[in-house]
Design an enzyme around this catalytic site. Structure first.
Site, PDB file in Angstrom:
ATOM      1  N   GLY A 117      -7.945 -26.224  -3.520  1.00 59.66           N
ATOM      2  CA  GLY A 117      -9.474 -26.151  -3.913  1.00 59.66           C
ATOM      3  C   GLY A 117     -10.293 -26.662  -2.825  1.00 59.66           C
ATOM      4  N   VAL A 118     -10.020 -26.192  -1.674  1.00 51.29           N
ATOM      5  CA  VAL A 118     -11.108 -26.576  -0.617  1.00 51.29           C
ATOM      6  C   VAL A 118     -11.362 -25.212   0.209  1.00 51.29           C
ATOM      7  CG1 VAL A 118     -10.228 -29.047  -0.447  1.00 51.29           C
ATOM      8  CG2 VAL A 118      -9.296 -27.158   1.147  1.00 51.29           C
ATOM      9  N   ASP A 125       0.186  -7.657   1.542  1.00 53.47           N
ATOM     10  CA  ASP A 125       0.618  -6.323   1.558  1.00 53.47           C
ATOM     11  C   ASP A 125       2.049  -6.120   1.696  1.00 53.47           C
ATOM     12  OD1 ASP A 125      -0.035  -3.942   1.485  1.00 53.47           O
ATOM     13  OD2 ASP A 125      -0.298  -3.403   3.607  1.00 53.47           O
ATOM     14  N   HIS A 130       0.969  -1.398  -0.049  1.00 48.75           N
ATOM     15  CA  HIS A 130      -0.027  -0.105   0.011  1.00 48.75           C
ATOM     16  C   HIS A 130       1.056   1.241   0.063  1.00 48.75           C
ATOM     17  CE1 HIS A 130       0.388  -0.174   4.499  1.00 48.75           C
ATOM     18  NE2 HIS A 130       0.346   1.360   4.394  1.00 48.75           N
ATOM     19  N   GLY A 176       3.703   6.330   8.182  1.00 49.48           N
ATOM     20  CA  GLY A 176       5.136   6.383   7.406  1.00 49.48           C
ATOM     21  C   GLY A 176       5.786   5.380   8.119  1.00 49.48           C
ATOM     22  N   ASN A 177       5.609   4.500   9.045  1.00 49.80           N
ATOM     23  CA  ASN A 177       6.132   3.406   9.487  1.00 49.80           C
ATOM     24  C   ASN A 177       5.987   2.342   8.597  1.00 49.80           C
ATOM     25  OD1 ASN A 177       6.375   4.533  12.888  1.00 49.80           O
ATOM     26  ND2 ASN A 177       8.050   3.538  11.829  1.00 49.80           N
ATOM     27  N   SER A 178       4.753   2.358   7.938  1.00 51.87           N
ATOM     28  CA  SER A 178       4.272   1.299   7.165  1.00 51.87           C
ATOM     29  C   SER A 178       5.664   0.635   6.307  1.00 51.87           C
ATOM     30  CB  SER A 178       3.134   1.733   6.212  1.00 51.87           C
ATOM     31  OG  SER A 178       2.092   1.684   7.024  1.00 51.87           O
TER      32      SER A 178
END
Length: 467
Positions: free
Chosen positions: A257-258, A128, A98, A199-201
């Site tokens: 596929g479950v 992310d 992000h 800003g820490n992201s």
């Protein structure tokens, strides 16, 4: 405030003769900061936004000519700031997706003030995470991933990053909890009380050995500022994703596929288990490898590829981390009988999904549309583009959106606003009318519980609801 806190602490000393003391590092964090800071960078992402070509521009020499940058052909630039860290001496950087999403230009800023451009190598919206490559010669300072599975609640950790554009900031705290979910498909966050702000992201969370045990991603905050609840992607999830992005430019996750659901204490007792463990299959994709291997709805998966499955949240990660094309054993319990099946893991076809909703930013619930109806305590509505955006519905979700849950109903605590009811009594539903008819038939005159299959941000949950 400081005097008030001191008075409160003194009162506690009077009340408790032997107060518990928190052991703090004797030498502080100075040595770690000096060693680790050079590998932590600030991320500046710019998105060039072209103005509408139909808007007028001002003639050269006009006092308003300077506004042509906003209205004419010259782009206007929207900037976002974040943090990141170099994990390879060649200049590979980890940050949050992000932070650089839709960016046209990305730059990294070092603690010594150097600024270098960077290219986006790959992104993974599901976790992310993003990987960048710095454009520059020579080797760069870097840090190594640690083992987040070894991190315990109460262990000291530090974060270094770029809060509010103040690069090189260090904050410290402890791990407050493990295994937190905040709405993502592979959530298993570390919760800390480390001060994390905007800003820490994308910045690193270090243990006391200076190894990265988490990637700081989100905070819970009613104000937008740190209130002491932050979430970090554990390194055991981040590192495999980062390595794949660096190597392939994309993720290559395994797929069975479950859909699975949790084993409750009551279910474990009914199955003869000493404690809840494993994952119950609630749906099998007829085009998936599990179907071809003979896995059936209602099977309880106890082990995957020789590794015990502790719960329904761990199984998707175990499958995702399995190399595509591998043939693995799956131990199941079917109607009380143990079975071992062999399945060939396929590759997950991942849609372009939006990242999880930011913590603390609750989406507004749209008004109930004329087609909405209440059923078993749930207010349901057909999926629309507006509802899909508002609730960040999983791209594969099909059915009826829960727009409200009646307090005091049996559904309260079992279903949430934003859940998608995909099936009732194992029957797909697309309209409120057919959902009502199916539920009424399944409940019968006695009003027995009815199974609802829910899609919650890509996680499929089976709940029994009473009328």
């Amino acid at each position: 405030m400081r005097a008030l806190l001191a008075g409160f602490a003194a009162a506690l000393l009077v009340t408790f003769s032997q107060p518990a003391a928190i052991a703090q590092p004797r030498e502080g964090f100075g040595d770690l900061a000096e060693r680790l800071s050079p590998a932590v960078v600030n991320i500046s992402a710019a998105q060039r936004m072209r103005a509408d070509a139909s808007l007028p521009t001002f003639p050269p020499g006009s006092p308003l000519e300077r506004f042509n940058d906003l209205l004419g052909d010259n782009p206007r630039v929207a900037n976002s700031l974040g943090s990141g860290f170099i994990f390879d001496p060649s200049g590979l950087v980890v940050t949050n997706n992000h932070v650089i999403e839709e960016a046209d230009e990305v730059e990294v800023v070092f603690t010594d003030g150097r600024t270098l451009p960077a290219d986006i190598v790959g992104v993974d919206p599901a976790t992310d995470l993003a990987v960048l490559r710095i454009r520059g010669d020579g080797e760069f300072p870097y840090v190594e991933f640690g083992d987040s599975d070894a991190a315990r609640v109460g262990d000291w950790v530090i974060a270094i990053g770029n809060p509010f554009g103040l690069g090189g900031s260090l904050t410290a705290g402890v791990i407050s909890a493990r295994g937190r979910e905040i709405g993502g498909r592979y959530d298993d966050y570390l919760q800390t009380d480390v001060a994390i702000n905007r800003g820490n992201s994308g910045g690193p969370l270090f243990d006391m050995d200076g190894r990265v045990v988490g990637v700081n991603t989100a905070i819970f905050s009613p104000t937008g500022a740190s209130v002491g609840i932050s979430f970090s992607i554990p390194s055991t999830i981040a590192e495999p994703v980062v390595r794949q992005l660096a190597r392939f430019g994309e993720t290559r996750r395994g797929w069975l596929g479950v859909n699975v659901q949790a084993v409750t204490a009551d279910t474990a007792e009914a199955l003869g288990l000493s404690s809840p463990r494993g994952a119950i299959i609630s749906r099998v994709d007829p085009d998936g490898p599990a179907y071809a291997a003979g896995i059936e709805r209602g099977d309880l998966i106890l082990a995957f590829n020789g590794e015990v499955v502790p719960d329904d949240r761990r199984l998707p990660r175990m499958v995702a981390d399995t190399p595509v094309g591998s043939r693995v054993s799956v131990d199941v319990l079917r109607r009380g009988e143990p079975l071992t099946l062999e399945v060939e893991v396929a590759r997950l076809d991942e849609p372009e999904a939006a990242p999880p909703r930011p913590v603390g930013a609750e989406a507004e619930t749209p008004g109930v549309t004329p087609s909405s109806r209440t059923l078993f305590g749930l207010t349901l509505a057909p999926i629309t583009d507006a509802l899909r955006r508002t609730h960040r519905l999983h791209p594969d979700a099909r059915g009826l959106v829960v727009t409200a849950v009646e307090p005091g109903s049996d559904a309260a605590g079992k279903a949430r606003v934003g859940d998608v009811v995909e099936e009732i009594a194992w029957t797909p539903v697309t309209t409120v009318e057919e959902a009502r008819e199916i539920a009424r038939t399944a409940a019968g005159e006695s009003g027995r519980p009815v199974l609802f299959s829910l899609n919650r941000q890509g996680q499929f949950i089976l709940q029994s609801l009473r009328p």
